[in-house]
Design a protein around this motif. Sequence first.
Motif, PDB file in Angstrom:
ATOM      1  N   PHE A  52       0.798  -1.236   0.000  1.00 31.98           N
ATOM      2  CA  PHE A  52       0.000   0.000   0.000  1.00 31.98           C
ATOM      3  C   PHE A  52       0.827   1.281   0.000  1.00 31.98           C
ATOM      4  O   PHE A  52       0.268   2.373  -0.144  1.00 31.98           O
ATOM      5  N   ARG A 157      -6.602   1.374  -5.458  1.00 32.48           N
ATOM      6  CA  ARG A 157      -6.184   2.584  -4.743  1.00 32.48           C
ATOM      7  C   ARG A 157      -6.372   3.784  -5.667  1.00 32.48           C
ATOM      8  O   ARG A 157      -5.766   3.874  -6.735  1.00 32.48           O
ATOM      9  N   GLN A 201      -9.715   4.356  -1.119  1.00 37.32           N
ATOM     10  CA  GLN A 201      -9.772   2.915  -1.324  1.00 37.32           C
ATOM     11  C   GLN A 201     -11.145   2.577  -1.919  1.00 37.32           C
ATOM     12  O   GLN A 201     -12.160   2.666  -1.239  1.00 37.32           O
TER      13      GLN A 201
END
Length: 291
Positions: A52, A157, A201
């Motif tokens: 991430f 993302r 997200q």
Amino acid sequence: MKKETLEKRTKIANNILYYIYTHIEINIDIEELSIDLGVSKFHMHRIFKEIFGINIYENIKSIRLQKASNLLLTNKYSTISNIANMCGYSSQSSFIKIFKERFEQTPKQWRNGGYKDYSNKILEQSEIAKKSTADFSNISPEIVKMPAMKSFYIRNRGYNLNIKQTWQKLQTWVLTNDIHSYKQIALFHDNPTITPLNECQYIACIVPDESEIITSNRLPSFNIAAGVYAKFDLQGKKGDVLKFIHWVYHEWLPNSEYETTTKPSYTVYKKNNYLNKEDDFDISFYVSINF
């Protein structure tokens, strides 16, 4: 990196993020989480940052602030202290300090209208949303109780053009596994009207009907939360959705007498604009509420 190794690491990172989102109101014990996942804390932190691009603690901080900024708008009968507690802060003074660092205003200033400038700047990040002329003033929701739904998903993302590719991958998975009866759902863990669009997200989900037998373990799964939701039916062109979410959170909810919760909102597609040439949609949008 081998495909199997990448899939395993991605699954661990997704499990960590899902746990954070669903336990954001409590003190998140990283030690306990690492035991539950069967992974060392060091390995857990490294995998999460690798997948991430942000460390676990910064992610927790960002999610708590985003949830708090949302609740400050919609839960007008909750004190700032109540909202701080709902989002996992034990101290109101530390919450105010951290909030001001992120949003450049105090929670009180935000609640009294400061959110509008901040939110409008985010809306300006989307060229297609800026072009939308949709009007939502005559839309009213149906109040419904929704069950938990097991979904298979791909996390994207950013609220961006990559979402189309994400849905194409999910469609490939559906066709490959001969799944005939299912729902397409987009889960908004982050509110894209108060979270920079490149940080959002967006979770693209397939929810197969119970009659379907899923044998593939290619995709991770989780349950979309059961609860009471306001359900809005909406048709339009892409670009209208972001403007609509903006209206729900900044116009409808504050004036509705309802409060929202930390559960994410989601969209059920009857027609998915990411999977058709016309770029139009037919959706039901669900936002978690209580009274």
